[in-house]
Structure formats: structure tokens, C-alpha cells
Design an enzyme around this catalytic site. Sequence first.
Site, PDB file in Angstrom:
ATOM      1  N   GLY A 161     -44.646 -37.517 -74.655  1.00  0.00           N
ATOM      2  CA  GLY A 161     -44.301 -36.102 -74.690  1.00  0.00           C
ATOM      3  C   GLY A 161     -44.279 -35.619 -76.117  1.00  0.00           C
ATOM      4  CG  HIS A 170     -50.804 -42.322 -75.780  1.00  0.00           C
ATOM      5  ND1 HIS A 170     -50.056 -41.596 -74.893  1.00  0.00           N
ATOM      6  CD2 HIS A 170     -50.326 -42.006 -77.012  1.00  0.00           C
ATOM      7  CE1 HIS A 170     -49.168 -40.864 -75.540  1.00  0.00           C
ATOM      8  NE2 HIS A 170     -49.322 -41.102 -76.835  1.00  0.00           N
TER       9      HIS A 170
END
Length: 509
Positions: A51, A165
Amino acid sequence: MIIVIDFGSQFNQLIARRVRENDVYCQIEPNNISVNKIKDLNPQGIILSGGPSSIYEENSPRIDKSLFDLGIPILGICYGMHYMVNILGGKIKKATKREYGFANLDIKDPEPLFKDMGTGFQCWMSHGDSAVELPENFGVTASTENTAIAAIANHTKRFYGLQFHPEVEHSINGSLMIRHFIFDVCHCQKNWTMKSFCDGAISQIKESVGDKKIIMGLSGGVDSSVAATLIHKAIGKNLFCIFVDNGLLRKNEKEALEKNLMSNLDLNIKFVDKKDKFLTALKNVTDPEQKRKIIGNLFIDVFEAEANKIDGAQFLGQGTLYPDIIESKSAFGGPTSIIKSHHNVGGLPEKMKLKLIEPLQLLFKDEVRKLGTELGINDDLIWRQPFPGPGLAIRIMGAITSARLNVLREADVILLEEIRKAGLYRKLWQSFAVLLPIKSVGVMGDKRTFANCIAIRAVTSNDAMTADWAKLPHDLLGLISNRIINEVENINRVVFDITSKPPGTIEWE
Ligand code: XMP
């Protein structure tokens, strides 16, 4: 099932897709979901997404700490990892500088996430803050040159954290890490298949609709066609479809729908011709937003009037997809819900007081295509490129007239024919012609011409949120240009649009 908790990452959908690619069902939930609801859902694993926030910010997204007492394995990615570290007693340091791009990961403890990956590989970083102190019983499992704590694990609790990620395509071994998490850590079964989805959806529709009627608008596109076919399998003749010809369709659109959808399906479709109504309302309108508003409102009026003629309908079927739900703030409450509110969600149902049936609302586009194949829909329909609701109106710059629509239709047919012949139709997200509001001088057969100009638009994309202009072969561009100029009246020039999205959009208006 695996649950992704949405902390606002732009990659949430990608995480869900990576899980589903392994035939394991995955659902995205907002961070304000209660822990009781999570217990009810009974997931085998939880992924805390990344986020944009920093965990010490006042309004940064949170989730109840008791989540960590459920005994369910948890994987925190980027912000998700920071959140886990902080709430379990570790420390996060605010960054002075963001780390963005590729980094080499040095693996210290390969089990279970980095199994079979050697001693290191390249990963994709995009973060500001970093973990500097770990909670009790956590160890560092990988580092990079700039980030000492790049991956962590508490093996007993089955809690894992990744600073990078794994879900993005350029993270080498990313998919494998996710596989290790869902199978080796969470022990998920491979049971999310289109066949199982299809059977489940049909019985769910039967159960919620019973012997009542559903109405739905068909556009000729993939989503509404697949949704209608699925609903038809569930309730047969109690499905009533409406196809509105707004005069802004491509050539032979109605015929294509008849050939592709109705040839092997006994669908109730009412074809409504409202060309004049739309074209009259659009007369002399040149502003793109005004065009869209007029078309949208008129569509609702026409559809509503037709739907009211069908006695006793209590449900409205729609081909809404999962990304539409995630992007629509009204339908979903998480921090990711910021992008746009989608055409399918809202508008019609509220006004018409019908209950919604959206059987595709858990699926991504490629899954809808697989479902279509499972349902026996023919390939030509399943692989149709998207076509926007406002149709050719937003591909004619300036005022819309029947004559201009016809010019664009003829040019578009030629373009699509050549794209198909070149074997490129399925590789392109969209390819179409745009009619420009200018005239230019040319010479044809020794005569001066002063005529219109067509732009060729062709893009590649995964989800239409971003797109790249397609590098069409020069020979093909030449062929399309030649044919359009020779075969379409009033066109003497063809140009090729080389704008990506952003900064351009796919459609011109
Ligand atoms: P843009 O032009 O915003 O388009 O890059 C992104 C994708 O959405 C389609 N599009 C629409 N689809 N109603 C629709 O159903 C609309 O009003 C609409 N506007 C754009 C466009 O074709 C592309 O695939």
C-alpha cells in the site's frame, strides 16, 4: 480459499490473479473487514497487500490485531509486512529515500518460500520504509544490498513477510514464491476451475431467482454474452434480453450477435431500433463528455421503457467483472477503491428497483473467456475486442451524422479485416478507426481532393488501465491505408496514432 487484505496496493488484483492461476480461489477484502467475518470465510491463508501509506501515518490502513491469533498462515507484502512487524512488536524505520526498481536478493533461509531458487535472484522493490527490528521469534530470510531485512519468517506461526513484490511480472521466481505459500504453507487444494465455478454459479442463480424473471441488456460483447449464457443455463426462458441499436454500432453488429450467440442458444432477445432517437439527441453535439452523458441517459430511458414492458421481472442481469467491483467505491470499501466508478455498477438498478444478478462479479476478463469456452460459446465472440458503450460516437471527433457514421463504419471494417488476416486481432487489446474533424488536400487520379482523415488506433494492454501503442508492421499499415483511401468515399488520408496510455486514453474521446 486465500484472502488478500487490501491495504491500498495498485497490485492487489495481480496478487489475486497469481493465486487463481494455480486453480486456488482468492478473494480481495477491504482492510476494515471484521476478524469474525474472516473466520466465517475460513481461508487457508491470508495475504496482507502492499500500500502507499507509511505505517506511522495517522490514517494508515489497519486491521484488527486478533487476525494474528487465528492460527492461519499470513504473508505480508511490503506495507503488509511492515504492518505485521509493527503490530507484533518490531520496528519500522521511515525512509529518507525510496528504493525503487530491481535489487539482488541474497537468500539466507530458503524454506519454505525460496525453495528451489538457488542462493539469490532479482526482485522488484518499491518502498520507502523498512523493517529495522523484528518481533519475537522472527528471523531474516533474505536481504538486498540496501535492505538488510528484505524477507522474514516466523516458522512456528507460519507468518512470512516480503519487502519486495512477488506478484509483479518482473520479480523472478515471484509466482513460484506464491505457489510455495499457497501449497506448501497453506496446503490449499487445486479446486478453482471454470467447470466448478460454472456449476456453482448456475445453482446459485437458480436458488436466488427461482421461477422469477431476469431482464438484461446485451451489447454483443464478451461479458454480457457470457453472463446471459450462464443465466440462460440456469433459468432458460425466464431470461429476457434487450439489445438496443443506438445507431452508434459498428457494421453488422446485430448480425454478428445473431450468428455468434443465438445460433446455438435459444435466447429470448428483443431487438430495439432507437437509431433516430439517439442521433437526434446527439445532433450538433461536439463535446465528448456531453456526448457520453446524452448516450448514457438515453440508454437508461430506452432500456427502462423496454424493461417495463416485460411483466413481472424482478431481477436485472449484468456482466460486471471483478475489477469493476474492486474499482467501484460504492461496491467495495477498501483503500484501493479510487480509480473510477464503472458504467455497469450503479445507474440502472437503483432507478428500476430491480435486484442485481451479476454472475461474473468474481471473475477477471481472462477467466470470463475461459468460462465462455466452458459454456460452448464460439471463439469469435469470446475473443472480441472490447467496444465502448458510447460506441462510434466517441470515435468521431466533432458532430455525429449518419453520413460520418457510415464513413467510419466502412473504414473500421477494412481495418479489422486486415488486422484479422495478419493474425493480430487477438494479440491486440483493441484496434479501430477514428474519424478526424479535419480535411486535407490530396491528389487522386490526377485530381485534387479535399477530404477527411482517418486515424488508426491499435493498442496492447492487459487491463485497459495502461496501454501501449501497437507496433504494427509497416506493410500492414500501408495495406490498411491503401484500402481505406481507395474503398471509402471521402477519405484521402490515413494516419497512425503512436500515443500510449497514459498520457493518452485508448478511445479518442
Ligand atoms: P479509455 O479510453 O478510458 O478506455 O482508455 C479504457 C477502456 O474502456 C473502454 N471504454 C468504455 N467502455 N463504456 C464502456 O463500456 C464507456 O463509456 C467506455 N469508455 C471507454 C475503452 O474502449 C477501453 O477498452
